[in-house]
Motif scaffolding. Structure first.
Motif, short mmCIF file in Angstrom:
data_model
loop_
_atom_site.label_atom_id
_atom_site.label_comp_id
_atom_site.label_asym_id
_atom_site.label_seq_id
_atom_site.Cartn_x
_atom_site.Cartn_y
_atom_site.Cartn_z
N PRO A 1 21.81 -45.54 5.71
CA PRO A 1 22.90 -44.64 5.31
C PRO A 1 24.11 -45.45 4.87
CG PRO A 1 22.65 -44.66 7.69
CD PRO A 1 21.53 -45.48 7.14
N LYS A 2 24.84 -44.93 3.91
CA LYS A 2 26.03 -45.64 3.45
C LYS A 2 27.26 -44.92 3.96
CE LYS A 2 23.65 -47.06 -0.67
NZ LYS A 2 22.42 -46.38 -0.26
N HIS B 1 18.79 -40.83 14.64
CA HIS B 1 18.46 -40.96 13.22
C HIS B 1 17.02 -40.58 12.90
CE1 HIS B 1 22.07 -43.71 12.05
NE2 HIS B 1 22.40 -42.70 12.81
N VAL B 2 16.50 -39.63 13.64
CA VAL B 2 15.14 -39.16 13.40
C VAL B 2 15.18 -37.94 12.49
CG1 VAL B 2 13.19 -38.04 14.53
CG2 VAL B 2 14.18 -40.09 15.52
N PHE C 1 12.57 -44.44 5.56
CA PHE C 1 12.07 -43.74 4.38
C PHE C 1 13.12 -43.66 3.28
CE2 PHE C 1 9.94 -42.09 8.12
CZ PHE C 1 8.62 -42.27 7.78
N PHE C 2 14.34 -43.44 3.68
CA PHE C 2 15.39 -43.18 2.70
C PHE C 2 16.37 -44.34 2.55
CE2 PHE C 2 14.90 -38.49 4.03
CZ PHE C 2 13.85 -38.34 3.16
N GLY C 3 16.17 -45.43 3.28
CA GLY C 3 17.11 -46.54 3.21
C GLY C 3 18.28 -46.33 4.15
N GLN D 1 7.77 -42.74 16.94
CA GLN D 1 8.59 -41.87 16.12
C GLN D 1 9.25 -42.69 15.00
OE1 GLN D 1 9.46 -38.34 16.25
NE2 GLN D 1 10.22 -39.08 14.29
N GLY D 2 9.12 -42.25 13.77
CA GLY D 2 9.78 -42.94 12.67
C GLY D 2 11.26 -42.58 12.60
N ARG D 3 12.00 -43.32 11.82
CA ARG D 3 13.41 -43.01 11.59
C ARG D 3 13.63 -42.74 10.11
NH1 ARG D 3 13.83 -46.54 15.70
NH2 ARG D 3 15.23 -45.94 17.39
N LEU D 4 14.62 -41.93 9.82
CA LEU D 4 14.85 -41.57 8.42
C LEU D 4 15.20 -42.78 7.56
CD1 LEU D 4 16.77 -38.24 8.98
CD2 LEU D 4 14.51 -38.49 8.01
N GLU D 5 15.89 -43.77 8.15
CA GLU D 5 16.25 -44.96 7.37
C GLU D 5 15.04 -45.65 6.78
OE1 GLU D 5 17.64 -44.09 10.31
OE2 GLU D 5 18.93 -45.74 10.95
N GLN E 1 26.36 -41.40 4.84
CA GLN E 1 25.62 -40.50 3.97
C GLN E 1 24.27 -41.13 3.66
OE1 GLN E 1 27.64 -37.98 3.44
NE2 GLN E 1 26.41 -36.66 2.15
N LEU E 2 23.23 -40.35 3.83
CA LEU E 2 21.90 -40.86 3.52
C LEU E 2 21.54 -40.37 2.12
CD1 LEU E 2 20.00 -42.49 5.32
CD2 LEU E 2 18.82 -40.40 5.86
N GLY E 3 21.17 -41.30 1.28
CA GLY E 3 20.76 -40.90 -0.07
C GLY E 3 19.31 -40.47 -0.05
N ALA F 1 11.63 -37.27 10.35
CA ALA F 1 10.74 -38.42 10.16
C ALA F 1 9.45 -38.20 10.95
CB ALA F 1 11.42 -39.70 10.61
N PRO F 2 8.31 -38.53 10.36
CA PRO F 2 7.05 -38.32 11.08
C PRO F 2 6.84 -39.41 12.13
CG PRO F 2 6.63 -39.33 8.95
CD PRO F 2 8.12 -39.06 9.01
N LYS F 3 5.87 -39.19 12.98
CA LYS F 3 5.44 -40.24 13.91
C LYS F 3 4.45 -41.12 13.18
CE LYS F 3 6.46 -38.53 18.31
NZ LYS F 3 6.06 -38.80 19.68
N ILE F 4 4.53 -42.40 13.43
CA ILE F 4 3.65 -43.31 12.71
C ILE F 4 2.84 -44.17 13.66
CG2 ILE F 4 4.56 -43.58 10.37
CD1 ILE F 4 6.78 -45.17 11.42
#
Lengths: 388, 265
Positions: free
Chosen positions: A349-350, B44-45, A345-347, A339-343, B125-127, B252-255
């Protein structure tokens, strides 16, 4: 072991440095694990009643294998990628500490004999735990087990803690799993406690963030090391009467070990002779570790089922059924994509600008909340244009 | 001072139901532009981004931006006490540590006040960069919900592939496998029954069904759902809430993992 009183000190003075995490949330993460420390724990705790440990039919202790196998299996099932790091040669400065531990063990052996005679069951258990020692055989068996499980093993030139920390600093692993707080003194960016606790104990995993430790205590890297040395570490004697609170006060007040030593002179605290704080400091700052190409390649292979059954079931009298089932579960999760994590892809979080927080003067940020939101709150479908 | 009144109180109840499974504690941001939230689940998925614009409320006043930390389960508990046809008003003082939910029944015969204690939450906050997606699918939200539910009884991951003809959802499990294809369908008059595919490039991505099922809790908020996908990027699952805003979920997708050797032993 470790730094005396550090956990409590951090809890009181830098509460933001630790946070609780769910075990399940570590999927896909590479974690360096201090193997020697955990083997010791397994020997003390796993399958123990009174003086009896788990043993094979031949009477050899197998607690370490039991602990190592099932806890590692649990991590692999959850997609965690462990790397085990074993202790190498202890630094010279640690010899005193090790000699002390040896004496304690000898004392405990005597106490144990006495307790056996008097028949105090609680004492027997207490003292027999204190006589436990991790031998080369235990280490070698665990290494063999881990290799059969397809898990990478790193043999540190010296302290495993330091090696784990170096790997974390180099970003080769996400964090370091240990219960030993001196990993922080080495500067481990992310220390993870209780990761190896059994699922049944329902202990939450706690993560310590090194930068926040320094921030919370208001110390520099060097000052933090000095404070840990004053608290009492494995490399240096301990100044009687100086606890963790006093250590922090001294460092905050005098800033530097030299000044502290000067201030203690002739006072009520007696500094032991020798007190090689400079050498200790050096061991924490520049420990002997493997880096870059010196490290073995880290890959996680499928478990060797035949090999594991041969070793654990045939040689060590484990239940074949339980071993095969665990292997089955490891295999099932092994081939899966992670499973990937959003970080990723998007860096990262701040943290939100503090001005936006409630209860704080909000003068400067009337529109702040709206504009800093970024495209997440933008309305509508994405427009026309080239794709990336 | 913050005050927002919504005649359609039901909507707020539904919003809470749509996010509380994913996130436990979160900060709601109140600003002149509206009432919003961005939060990730603890692993954080996935991320949920809610926007309710100020012009969608019957009355909206926000003197200065506020960030209100709440436990979403507790908010949901309170909102459950509101009737479906009640008018809901949210109120908070600038420096207070509570938020008040006021429920008024249609005929004004019953008025209730629920005061919730706010909490301090470290918010991150995620940009999210504004990207052009390779494929966008708009389909009936009920259909999407059903597909996710049906497939999760067979497997735990879904492969979503979009081509110009349609969108295919596939899964594999211990008992077997399943494929569901929805064809592009713009013939029906009602927009909410259409399946529309906007494609620059075919895409195929793998996701954990568990999260999609949580997203589908937003189904009552909108008749259609919009899936936006690009190769190796998180999917966006968007529900537009008529005349007031949207809920967007990012997953987030599975990789494929390069450090794991092939499982052939």
């Amino acid at each position: 072991m470790g730094i005396k009183g550090l956990t409590k000190l951090l809890g009181d003075n830098a509460p933001d440095c630790s946070k609780e995490q769910k075990f399940e949330n570590y999927f896909g993460r590479k974690i360096a694990i201090d193997a020697s420390m955990h083997i010791y724990q397994f020997l003390v705790v796993v399958g123990r009643t009174g003086e009896q440990s788990l043993t094979s039919e031949a009477g050899e202790v197998t607690s370490h294998l039991q602990g190592m196998f099932f806890r590692t299996a649990r991590m692999l099932e959850n997609g965690i990628k462990p790397v085990y790091v074993f202790d190498g040669k202890p630094p010279n400065l640690k010899k005193d500490e090790l000699a002390k531990r040896f004496t304690k063990r000898t004392d405990a052996t005597d106490d144990l004999a006495e307790a056996r005679e008097t028949g105090e069951a609680a004492d027997v258990e207490k003292y027999s735990k204190r006589t436990i020692r991790v031998t080369q055989v235990h280490n070698d068996e665990c290494k063999k087990l881990l290799r059969l499980m397809g898990v990478p093993v790193v043999e540190a030139p010296s302290e495993a803690e330091a090696q784990c920390c170096a790997m974390n600093k180099a970003d080769l692993v996400f964090g370091v799993a240990t219960e030993d707080m001196d990993a922080l003194t080495f500067g481990t960016p992310r220390l993870i406690r209780n990761l190896m606790a059994p699922a049944s104990a329902k202990i939450t995993v706690t993560e310590y963030d090194y930068d926040k430790v320094l921030e919370g205590l208001g110390l520099t890297v060097d000052q933090f090391i000095d404070m840990c040395i004053l608290c009492g570490c494995d490399y240096c004697g301990h100044i009687k009467g100086v606890g963790e609170k006093k250590a922090l006060q001294l460092v905050q007040k005098f800033g530097d070990m030299k000044n502290i030593m000067g201030s203690l002179e002739g006072g009520k605290y007696v500094v032991p002779e020798p007190f090689p704080y400079e050498e200790a400091r050096k061991l924490f700052k520049e420990p002997s570790v493997l880096t870059g190409d010196q490290l073995p390649k880290m890959t996680w292979n499928a478990p060797d089922e035949a090999g594991l059954v041969q070793f654990l079931v045939e040689e060590k009298s484990f239940s074949e059924d339980r071993i095969r089932k665990a292997i089955e579960r490891i295999k099932a999760s092994h081939g899966k994509s992670t499973q990937g994590r959003l970080e990723s892809f998007f860096g990262q979080p701040k943290p939100k600008p503090a001005g936006e927080k409630r209860k704080q003067p909000a003068a400067a940020n009337n529109k702040g909340a709206a504009s800093s939101k970024g495209p997440a709150t933008k309305k509508g479908k994405t427009g026309v244009g080239g794709k990336n | 001072m913050f005050e927002a009144r919504l005649t359609q109180g039901r909507l707020l109840k539904q919003v809470l139901e749509a996010i509380k499974d994913l996130v436990t504690d979160a900060n709601f941001d109140c600003a002149a532009t509206g009432f919003s939230l961005q939060a990730m689940d603890s692993s954080h998925v996935s991320l949920v981004s809610l926007m309710l614009r100020s012009d969608g409320f019957d009355h909206f006043r926000c003197d200065r931006s506020l960030s209100m930390g709440m436990n979403l389960n507790n908010v949901a508990k309170m909102l459950k006490c509101a009737g479906n046809d009640d008018i809901i008003t949210m109120k908070a003082e600038d420096s207070g540590d509570t938020v008040t939910f006021m429920f008024e029944s249609q005929n004004q015969e019953r008025i209730s006040d629920f005061e919730l204690k706010l909490m301090d939450i470290d918010s991150e906050q995620l940009g999210i960069p504004d990207t052009e997606y390779a494929a966008t699918v708009r389909m009936p939200s009920g259909e999407f919900q059903r597909i996710c539910k049906d497939l999760s009884s067979i497997g735990d991951t879904v492969i979503i592939s979009v081509t110009k003809d349609g969108v295919k959802f596939s899964t594999n499990g211990d008992i077997g496998s399943a494929n569901i294809t929805c064809r592009q369908n713009t013939a029906v008059d009602k927009q909410e029954e259409q399946t529309v595919i906007d494609l620059n490039e075919p895409v195929q991505l793998t996701f954990a069904l568990r999260y999609l099922n949580s997203f589908a809790k937003a189904t009552p908020l909108s008749t259609s759902v919009i899936l936006s996908m690009s190769k190796e990027l998180p999917v966006v699952v968007e529900y537009r809430i008529a005349e007031i805003g949207h809920i967007k979920y990012y997953l987030a997708p599975k990789i494929e993992d390069e450090e794991m050797e092939e499982n052939d032993g």
